[in-house]
Design a protein around this motif. Structure first.
Motif, PDB file in Angstrom:
ATOM      1  N   ALA A   1       0.826  -1.208   0.000  1.00 58.47           N
ATOM      2  CA  ALA A   1       0.000   0.000   0.000  1.00 58.47           C
ATOM      3  C   ALA A   1       0.862   1.261   0.000  1.00 58.47           C
ATOM      4  O   ALA A   1       0.625   2.204  -0.767  1.00 58.47           O
ATOM      5  CB  ALA A   1      -0.935  -0.016   1.212  1.00 58.47           C
ATOM      6  N   PHE A   2       1.899   1.280   0.854  1.00 59.44           N
ATOM      7  CA  PHE A   2       2.769   2.462   0.904  1.00 59.44           C
ATOM      8  C   PHE A   2       3.565   2.618  -0.387  1.00 59.44           C
ATOM      9  O   PHE A   2       3.806   3.745  -0.848  1.00 59.44           O
ATOM     10  CB  PHE A   2       3.708   2.375   2.106  1.00 59.44           C
ATOM     11  CG  PHE A   2       3.044   2.686   3.409  1.00 59.44           C
ATOM     12  CD1 PHE A   2       2.550   3.966   3.660  1.00 59.44           C
ATOM     13  CD2 PHE A   2       2.887   1.719   4.385  1.00 59.44           C
ATOM     14  CE1 PHE A   2       1.930   4.271   4.863  1.00 59.44           C
ATOM     15  CE2 PHE A   2       2.261   2.011   5.576  1.00 59.44           C
ATOM     16  CZ  PHE A   2       1.779   3.291   5.826  1.00 59.44           C
ATOM     17  N   GLU A   3       3.989   1.521  -0.968  1.00 58.83           N
ATOM     18  CA  GLU A   3       4.705   1.614  -2.241  1.00 58.83           C
ATOM     19  C   GLU A   3       3.799   2.173  -3.331  1.00 58.83           C
ATOM     20  O   GLU A   3       4.234   2.975  -4.170  1.00 58.83           O
ATOM     21  CB  GLU A   3       5.233   0.236  -2.636  1.00 58.83           C
ATOM     22  CG  GLU A   3       6.383  -0.253  -1.767  1.00 58.83           C
ATOM     23  CD  GLU A   3       6.815  -1.659  -2.132  1.00 58.83           C
ATOM     24  OE1 GLU A   3       6.120  -2.285  -2.982  1.00 58.83           O
ATOM     25  OE2 GLU A   3       7.818  -2.149  -1.572  1.00 58.83           O
ATOM     26  N   GLY A   4       2.520   1.783  -3.304  1.00 53.88           N
ATOM     27  CA  GLY A   4       1.582   2.335  -4.281  1.00 53.88           C
ATOM     28  C   GLY A   4       1.376   3.827  -4.101  1.00 53.88           C
ATOM     29  O   GLY A   4       1.282   4.586  -5.073  1.00 53.88           O
ATOM     30  N   ILE A   5       1.315   4.282  -2.829  1.00 54.11           N
ATOM     31  CA  ILE A   5       1.160   5.720  -2.571  1.00 54.11           C
ATOM     32  C   ILE A   5       2.381   6.488  -3.056  1.00 54.11           C
ATOM     33  O   ILE A   5       2.279   7.558  -3.661  1.00 54.11           O
ATOM     34  CB  ILE A   5       0.907   5.958  -1.070  1.00 54.11           C
ATOM     35  CG1 ILE A   5      -0.451   5.376  -0.669  1.00 54.11           C
ATOM     36  CG2 ILE A   5       0.967   7.445  -0.744  1.00 54.11           C
ATOM     37  CD1 ILE A   5      -0.733   5.438   0.813  1.00 54.11           C
ATOM     38  N   ASN A   6       3.578   5.914  -2.798  1.00 58.51           N
ATOM     39  CA  ASN A   6       4.801   6.601  -3.215  1.00 58.51           C
ATOM     40  C   ASN A   6       4.951   6.652  -4.728  1.00 58.51           C
ATOM     41  O   ASN A   6       5.568   7.585  -5.265  1.00 58.51           O
ATOM     42  CB  ASN A   6       6.017   5.907  -2.592  1.00 58.51           C
ATOM     43  CG  ASN A   6       6.050   6.041  -1.083  1.00 58.51           C
ATOM     44  OD1 ASN A   6       5.552   7.028  -0.539  1.00 58.51           O
ATOM     45  ND2 ASN A   6       6.621   5.060  -0.396  1.00 58.51           N
TER      46      ASN A   6
END
Length: 282
Positions: free
Chosen positions: A72-77
């Motif tokens: 999820a955090f990689e997608g946001i970044n």
């Protein structure tokens, strides 16, 4: 003999009817039996469904999935940033901070003006006030809260042009009640009398509450004008009974220009020169 001869015929005629009755009776029992078995089957199925446990309602896992969080955090970044939107947000935040700081400064200044705690600005107009003048006289108009608000508003407009000060002996309702004086000061200084709220434009006039300056000049009647040398808005701790005083006091319900001219005729031409110059230029 005839009856005996007919008896066998009657017996043979009744035999098919008896067989038909037996067949119908057998079919009725079969149908009843079939319906009973079907009803029992339905009862069994309903009982089995009642015994079957219901599914538990969905619930959140007790421990977060680290892999899902990382994804999820990689997608946001990886989300595409909009530089124009980021700059716009930064500009809006900076503008909001500046507006808030300005509003606080204006509000603080208005409160200080209402309570007579702020010193007046001494910026002079170019070519109006003589630079060689070592002494500065400030027009101080002695007024009272019993005067009509419209009259006080008129004087406030004239004092703004002459860089003057409006002085009250006390506050309406007593010295312990600040709200009535603040309300009166706002009504006097508000440029638009119909405006309400803190965003209204105010006149740049010092309003002070100072019984000491009244006592020093022996003012018992208002309106009255005095040209006081120095800064008449200094706090009490920086003044005493020997503070500089005006050479003359002019009484009368007249325009500020008329009061200044009368002061000059009494021998204070030098004192009123700058104030009259301000009135002439603005």
């Amino acid at each position: 003999m005839a009856a005996i001869a007919l008896a066998p015929l009657l017996v043979r005629a009744s035999e098919p009817q008896g067989a038909a009755d037996q067949q119908q009776s057998g079919n009725a029992r079969t149908r009843i039996q079939d319906q009973g078995e079907a009803a029992m089957e339905r009862v069994k199925r309903a009982t089995a469904r009642a015994k079957t446990p219901t599914k538990a309602s969905p619930f959140l896992p007790g421990k977060a999935d680290a892999a899902a969080q990382r994804r999820a955090f990689e997608g946001i970044n990886r989300r595409k940033q909009n530089p124009a939107m980021a700059k716009r947000v930064e500009a809006d935040v900076a503008a909001a901070r500046d507006a808030l700081a300005l509003e606080r400064e204006v509000a603080s200044r208005r409160i200080a003006q209402a309570l007579g705690l702020e010193q007046p600005e001494e910026a002079a107009l170019a070519g109006v006030v003589s630079r060689a003048s070592a002494k500065r006289w400030v027009p101080v108009l002695f007024v009272s809260s019993s005067m009509p608000v419209e009259t006080l508003r008129t004087y406030a407009g004239q004092l703004e042009r002459a860089s003057g000060v409006m002085a009250f002996r006390g506050m309406p309702g007593g010295m312990r009640q600040v709200a009535p004086m603040a309300k009166l000061s706002a009504a006097i200084l508000r440029r638009d009398p119909d405006c309400e709220g803190p965003a209204c434009a105010m006149r740049d006039v010092q309003v002070i509450v100072d019984p000491l300056v009244f006592r020093q000049h022996g003012v018992t009647q208002v309106p009255a004008l005095a040209m006081i040398p120095g800064d008449p808005t200094l706090p009490y701790c920086e003044r005493d009974e020997a503070s500089p005083r005006a050479a003359h006091i002019v009484l009368g319900d007249a325009a500020l220009s008329g009061l200044l001219e009368e002061y000059g005729r009494l021998g204070g031409k030098e004192e009123v020169r700058d104030a009259l110059a301000y009135l002439a230029r603005r």
